[in-house]
Scaffold this motif. Structure first.
Motif, short mmCIF file in Angstrom:
data_model
loop_
_atom_site.label_atom_id
_atom_site.label_comp_id
_atom_site.label_asym_id
_atom_site.label_seq_id
_atom_site.Cartn_x
_atom_site.Cartn_y
_atom_site.Cartn_z
N UNK A 156 0.80 -1.13 0.03
CA UNK A 156 0.03 -0.22 0.02
C UNK A 156 0.85 1.19 0.08
N UNK A 157 2.02 0.98 0.15
CA UNK A 157 3.11 2.51 0.13
C UNK A 157 3.44 3.01 -1.02
N UNK A 158 3.45 1.94 -2.28
CA UNK A 158 3.56 2.40 -3.34
C UNK A 158 2.72 2.32 -4.60
N UNK A 159 2.54 2.98 -5.55
CA UNK A 159 1.69 2.83 -6.70
C UNK A 159 2.35 3.70 -7.86
N UNK A 160 1.78 3.11 -8.82
CA UNK A 160 2.07 3.99 -10.19
C UNK A 160 1.13 5.44 -10.02
N UNK A 161 1.77 6.34 -10.81
CA UNK A 161 1.09 7.63 -10.67
C UNK A 161 1.08 8.17 -12.30
N UNK A 162 0.36 9.09 -12.54
CA UNK A 162 0.07 9.60 -13.84
C UNK A 162 1.16 10.30 -14.12
N UNK A 163 1.62 10.31 -15.62
CA UNK A 163 3.00 11.31 -15.98
C UNK A 163 2.39 12.71 -16.15
N UNK A 164 1.05 12.84 -16.11
CA UNK A 164 0.62 14.44 -16.07
C UNK A 164 0.69 15.00 -14.84
N UNK A 165 0.82 14.22 -13.66
CA UNK A 165 1.20 14.92 -12.51
C UNK A 165 2.58 15.07 -12.05
N UNK A 166 3.47 14.83 -13.14
CA UNK A 166 4.97 15.03 -12.76
C UNK A 166 5.41 15.90 -13.81
N UNK A 167 6.27 16.78 -13.23
CA UNK A 167 6.79 17.96 -14.12
C UNK A 167 8.34 17.97 -13.80
N UNK A 168 9.15 17.68 -14.98
CA UNK A 168 10.52 17.67 -15.01
C UNK A 168 11.08 19.21 -14.77
N UNK A 169 11.87 19.34 -13.91
CA UNK A 169 12.29 20.58 -13.49
C UNK A 169 13.86 20.47 -13.46
N UNK A 170 14.57 21.81 -13.59
CA UNK A 170 16.15 21.75 -13.42
C UNK A 170 16.32 20.97 -12.04
N UNK A 171 17.25 19.99 -12.24
CA UNK A 171 17.54 19.22 -10.84
C UNK A 171 16.79 18.15 -10.30
N UNK A 172 15.46 17.95 -10.99
CA UNK A 172 14.70 16.90 -10.61
C UNK A 172 13.31 16.85 -11.08
N UNK A 173 12.26 16.43 -10.14
CA UNK A 173 10.86 16.34 -10.79
C UNK A 173 10.19 17.09 -9.86
N UNK A 174 9.17 17.57 -9.92
CA UNK A 174 7.82 18.08 -9.09
C UNK A 174 6.81 17.16 -9.11
N UNK A 175 6.29 16.66 -8.09
CA UNK A 175 4.96 15.88 -8.08
C UNK A 175 3.84 17.06 -7.83
N UNK A 176 3.09 17.43 -8.92
CA UNK A 176 2.26 18.62 -8.81
C UNK A 176 1.23 18.37 -7.91
N UNK A 177 0.57 17.18 -7.76
CA UNK A 177 -0.51 17.14 -6.61
C UNK A 177 -0.24 17.62 -5.20
N UNK A 178 1.07 17.57 -4.78
CA UNK A 178 1.45 17.99 -3.57
C UNK A 178 2.31 19.31 -3.67
N UNK A 179 3.08 19.26 -4.88
CA UNK A 179 3.94 20.38 -4.89
C UNK A 179 5.30 19.96 -4.46
N UNK A 180 5.42 18.83 -4.19
CA UNK A 180 6.68 18.36 -3.65
C UNK A 180 7.73 18.25 -4.84
N UNK A 181 9.15 18.74 -4.58
CA UNK A 181 10.16 18.42 -5.35
C UNK A 181 11.13 17.27 -5.20
#
Length: 136
Positions: free
Chosen positions: A65-90
């Motif tokens: 239950x800790x892990x799951x696939x996520x939609x690619x549209x919920x992820x944005x590549x940015x300089x130095x990493x990825x931003x998970x858009x639903x939470x804003x986490x980098x």
């Protein structure tokens, strides 16, 4: 199904006196059974999570239950990493792992934990992050 396949599949079986199409359900059941027995069913499809850990924190990704696939549209590549858009986490590239199925995946902490030197990992934060090869 292609017309030539239908002709071949419906050709009478000389040895048993029945058509080969009457064996199709049994063959399908055997094939599905073999796939499930080999671990190819839905329950086993993401067992690879349990053998991974975050490259920076060294904490196990867990699975289930800790892990799951996520939609690619919920992820944005940015300089130095990825931003998970639903939470804003980098998530910096140093924490990103290669996904074995060419999809994004995210594991989260189910409860808040601390790990030495006062580092706090909050419930719902990314525990492990996986990206398709070529995006890292």
């Amino acid at each position: 199904m292609h017309a030539s396949c239908l002709r071949v599949c419906r050709r009478p079986s000389v040895a048993r006196g029945r058509t080969s199409s009457s064996r199709a359900p049994a063959l399908a059941a055997l094939t599905i059974g073999a796939i499930l027995a080999a671990g190819g069913g839905p329950a086993a499809s993401h067992d690879w999570y349990s053998s991974t850990s975050d490259p920076q924190t060294r904490l196990a990704c867990c699975g289930g239950d800790d892990c799951a696939p996520i939609r690619s549209r919920d992820v944005e590549e940015q300089p130095g990493g990825f931003r998970y858009l639903p939470t804003g986490e980098f998530i910096p590239f140093r924490r990103v792992q290669r996904s074995p199925d060419w999809n994004f995946h995210r594991c989260v902490y189910r409860q808040t934990i601390s790990q030495g030197a006062g580092r706090l990992y909050r419930s719902g934060e990314t525990r492990c992050f996986f990206a398709p090869p070529g995006l890292m």
